[in-house]
Enzyme design. Structure first.
Site, PDB file in Angstrom:
ATOM      1  N   ASP A 138     105.100 -60.527  59.521  1.00  0.00           N
ATOM      2  CA  ASP A 138     104.779 -61.276  60.733  1.00  0.00           C
ATOM      3  C   ASP A 138     104.338 -60.248  61.790  1.00  0.00           C
ATOM      4  O   ASP A 138     104.479 -59.038  61.607  1.00  0.00           O
ATOM      5  CB  ASP A 138     105.964 -62.130  61.204  1.00  0.00           C
ATOM      6  CG  ASP A 138     105.491 -63.283  62.092  1.00  0.00           C
ATOM      7  OD1 ASP A 138     104.393 -63.179  62.678  1.00  0.00           O
ATOM      8  OD2 ASP A 138     106.206 -64.289  62.212  1.00  0.00           O
TER       9      ASP A 138
HETATM   10  C1  BGC Z   1     104.154 -65.955  64.382  1.00  0.00           C
HETATM   11  C2  BGC Z   1     103.438 -66.262  63.087  1.00  0.00           C
HETATM   12  C3  BGC Z   1     101.954 -66.127  63.270  1.00  0.00           C
HETATM   13  C4  BGC Z   1     101.646 -64.743  63.782  1.00  0.00           C
HETATM   14  C5  BGC Z   1     100.168 -64.492  63.954  1.00  0.00           C
HETATM   15  C6  BGC Z   1     103.688 -64.660  65.017  1.00  0.00           C
HETATM   16  O1  BGC Z   1     104.160 -64.511  66.295  1.00  0.00           O
HETATM   17  O2  BGC Z   1     105.544 -65.884  64.133  1.00  0.00           O
HETATM   18  O3  BGC Z   1     103.775 -67.552  62.663  1.00  0.00           O
HETATM   19  O4  BGC Z   1     101.311 -66.386  62.063  1.00  0.00           O
HETATM   20  O5  BGC Z   1     102.278 -64.562  65.025  1.00  0.00           O
HETATM   21  O6  BGC Z   1      99.648 -65.199  65.014  1.00  0.00           O
END
Ligand code: BGC
Length: 764
Positions: free
Chosen positions: A287
């Site tokens: 993530d």
């Molecule tokens: C979120 C993810 C997301 C990623 C990219 C993160 O803050 O937890 O779900 O895919 O950002 O935007």
């Protein structure tokens, strides 16, 4: 034979159409071989493929690795995220393809969660439709629109089981149940990826957040999850396994600590489960910034330690933290990471790019873009999706549907009644959304000039503590402006006066987009910012009131459930929200959504889920003691609940045999009849319970469902199969999946409180 195709020139045209347009890979240049490519790569080029670069300025990233474009030019890049401007995509892609030594294209990734241009209802709403085919069709459109705009990788579906409505990200998934979650997971993967990898109207999907993120302590986003192994296997991992079986291309590791080991550095998850047990051969991305965050967790000593801990756990691609770029090559030089390990991580990334057809088609065809998003059938599907996902929670004296021939005027009131962007939810607003139909506009469209529609906003609603995302440039959703007490009081009084002078009120309350989603946990589920007071004052006018809820999670509506005659849950329903909601309010569509979560009475009941184990003092015992003494222990509305404008009866449940051998299939059938006078859809649900075994089993578990359309008076016999997949569970005693020779109960009906019962015995 069709005479048009029999003419030679039309045959040639047809051949061209089928072979060239529908199968673009046939005319493309041959893709390179991933192994050949790998052999030519330097260590730095390989590490660049293991890195996803942030497409918006992040000072920490710049500090770690310098200018993102220089990295692309020198070494290439595995992926770039958060860029959705096609011009910018092409500019960066040209640097990679024309200027980097090996010309490897970049994989552009974005959170295309429930639409790109045409925004569909949020995932929790799509799950409320209990219609996986619908979810597949919606994600097919999302994929087509995103790919046309240059996005070839989506960070979806989000498969986190969510059993605590305080957790803001409940909105992004399919709710509390692993069986429903698995069905929605399969459907979404099929929609995004299709069956032909490399089709230029599909994208690579990503099963996230692996795994256990929804069990955050206290519902606080990012907080630790403590999940015993049996719950991981039986509940939290189930939708992920379904996505994997459906061929999902990538996985994303979760942010939080799982049983004290952050998911991004958790070898049990990323290696033992995913690779050893499930034989997954794709790649895992972290993530955002999660590799670097291993330091914040108190798990890694420094960046170098974070890089090695994540990488050796099985984390292939570092999202946006630059930690791999900065530290991984030194780890290889020092012999702590082998070149084989690096190659094993790079290979599936190269293969994914090849499969997607990126080498042949790295650039966005900017001229083609407008054609795709403006396809009218996309908006039609979005509207149908709204109709199919709304959940009617209450409808006393059949207040709904409203009859526009009987009504002279409608008050449309509330801080979300004229909202547009907020109806898209956080992710829906972040892509490239087209216009959104507000609820006010949808009602106006529906009644035309025949009924007077009067709008009053009521007081603004805001979070007590502002959202981090309000300052993120690519996210256009905002808080409602702060009002002085006088302004708020005036808005309140205007709203109540508006209700008073109209025949009926549609009161739209709930949560602005920033109140649900990432970083949007709540301790209370109450209607915030004076909305409860507004509701009570509007009810006190004595006029009929329909409460329309716009929100990402169940809210505390205990008072409303006793005093408001009609309540319609709409979640965040996307571009066509207003039209689809008006279709249901005025009876042009009959609601058939059913809750994918147990609806609590108050936040004190959370976490709340129906498939809990029975206690020594169960709820149906006279001396039931394991309850709260100040509140009911039962939900306000059970999992699977939802009303219709017609009525259904369930009867003749039949289990085809009283005894069956372990390993065989038991067939269950049930008759469902539309007993009302409108056509409508029933959502028949089958629940299972194993009475004893090597471990205590939940009171009941969903093991089958069907949504069926029934004309008034029509009866259908539905069939369900219970085979080893439905009857097995992961036994904490045997440490394996097991179907046990025991007595089983089944219930079939309209929700998880269904009473119609059958039973059978499995023999060894
Ligand atoms: C979120 C993810 C997301 C990623 C990219 C993160 O803050 O937890 O779900 O895919 O950002 O935007």
């Amino acid at each position: 034979m069709d005479c048009a195709v029999s003419k030679p020139w039309t045959r040639i045209a047809a051949l061209f159409f089928f072979s060239v347009l529908l199968a673009p890979n046939l005319w493309a240049q041959a893709s390179p071989n991933a192994q050949d490519l790998l052999r030519q790569m330097t260590l730095e080029e390989k590490i660049a493929q293991l890195s996803q670069l942030p497409g918006m300025p992040i000072p920490e990233f710049k500090e770690q690795v310098g200018n993102m474009e220089d990295v692309v030019r020198k070494y290439g890049a595995g992926s770039v995220l958060w860029v959705s401007d096609p011009k910018e995509i092409n500019r960066l892609q040209h640097i990679a393809v024309d200027e980097s030594r090996l010309h490897i294209p970049i994989l552009f990734g974005l959170d295309v969660i429930h639409g790109y241009h045409t925004i569909f209802p949020a995932p929790i709403a799509m799950a409320s439709s209990w219609d996986p085919k619908l979810a597949e069709s919606a994600q097919t459109i999302a994929a087509r629109e995103a790919r046309a705009g240059g996005i070839s990788w989506t960070f979806a579906p989000m498969l986190d089981i969510a059993r605590d409505a305080r957790w803001g990200r409940m909105v992004e998934g399919a709710g509390e149940d692993p069986y429903l979650g698995a069905a929605m997971a399969r459907a979404q993967v099929a929609g995004f990826q299709g069956s032909q990898p490399g089709s230029l109207d599909r994208v690579l999907a990503c099963a996230k957040h692996f795994a256990g993120y929804g069990a955050a302590d206290g519902g606080r986003d990012y907080d630790s999850s403590y999940i015993p192994e049996e719950q991981m296997w039986n509940t939290y991992l189930v939708p992920f396994k379904a996505a994997l079986d459906a061929g999902v291309g990538t996985f994303m590791s979760a942010y939080m600590d799982l049983n004290d080991v952050p998911a991004t550095g958790n070898r049990w998850l990323l290696h033992d489960v995913l690779r050893d047990s499930w034989h997954y051969r794709g790649f895992v991305v972290s993530d955002a910034n999660a590799v670097h965050s291993l330091i914040a967790h108190g798990y890694a000593r420094n960046g170098q330690d974070a890089a090695i801990k994540a990488f050796s756990a099985g984390l292939d691609m570092d999202m946006a933290s630059g930690t791999y770029l900065k530290y991984l090559s030194e780890e290889v030089k020092q012999g702590r990471v082998s070149m084989d390990q690096i190659d094993n991580a790079v290979l599936p990334i190269l293969e994914a790019k090849i499969r997607l057809g990126l080498f042949e088609h790295p650039f966005v065809d900017e001229g083609q873009i407008p054609r795709v998003p403006n396809a009218p059938e996309s908006q039609e599907l979005a509207r149908a999706a709204v109709q199919r996902s709304l959940v009617l929670l209450r409808n006393e004296q059949a207040l709904l549907p409203l009859d526009k021939r009987q009504i002279r005027s409608i008050a449309v009131i509330g801080p979300l009644a004229d909202a547009e962007l907020d109806l898209l939810g956080m992710w829906g607003a972040m892509t490239k959304p087209g216009p959104t139909v507000s609820i006010l506009q949808g009602i106006k469209n529906k009644v035309g000039g025949t009924v007077r529609v009067e709008f009053a906003h009521g007081p603004n609603i805001r979070r007590d503590i502002p959202s981090f995302f309000e300052n993120v440039a690519i996210l256009p959703v905002k808080e409602q402006p702060q009002q002085t007490p006088e302004q708020a009081r005036k808005a309140f009084n205007d709203a109540v006066a508006t209700a008073k002078r109209n025949d009926v009120t549609v009161l739209v309350l709930g949560e602005i987009a920033l109140m649900s989603g990432e970083g949007a946990s709540r301790s209370s589920l109450k209607l915030s910012g004076g909305q409860q007071e507004l509701l009570e004052a509007v009810i006190a006018t004595g006029k009929p009131v329909v409460l329309v809820l716009v929100n990402g999670r169940p809210l505390d509506i205990s008072w409303a459930a006793e005093h408001v005659p009609a309540i319609l849950e709409t979640w965040y329903s996307g571009s066509q929200a207003g039209n689809g909601i008006a279709d249901v309010l005025f009876g042009d569509a009959n609601p058939a959504g059913h809750l994918p979560v147990s609806w609590p009475r108050n936040s004190g009941q959370e976490p709340l889920y129906y498939d809990h184990n029975r206690t020594q003092s169960p709820e149906d015992a006279p001396d039931f003691t394991s309850r709260y003494w100040d509140s009911s222990s039962n939900p306000l509305y059970p999992f699977g609940y939802g009303l219709s404008y017609t009525s259904f009866s369930y009867g003749n449940v039949a289990v085809d045999r009283a005894q069956a051998k372990v390993g065989s299939i038991v067939n269950v059938s049930v008759d469902v009849t539309n007993t009302g006078n409108r056509p409508g859809d029933a959502v028949a649900q089958l629940y299972l319970h194993q009475r004893a075994g090597s471990a205590s089993r939940p009171v009941r578990q969903l093991k089958g469902f069907q949504r069926v359309a029934l004309a008034p008076g029509e009866k259908q016999t539905l069939h369900f199969k219970l085979g080893p997949d439905e009857l097995q569970f992961w036994s904490p005693v045997k440490k394996e999946w097991s179907v046990e020779p025991e007595q089983f109960d089944v219930w079939v009906g309209a929700d998880s409180a269904a009473k119609l019962h059958g039973e059978f015995h499995l023999t060894p």
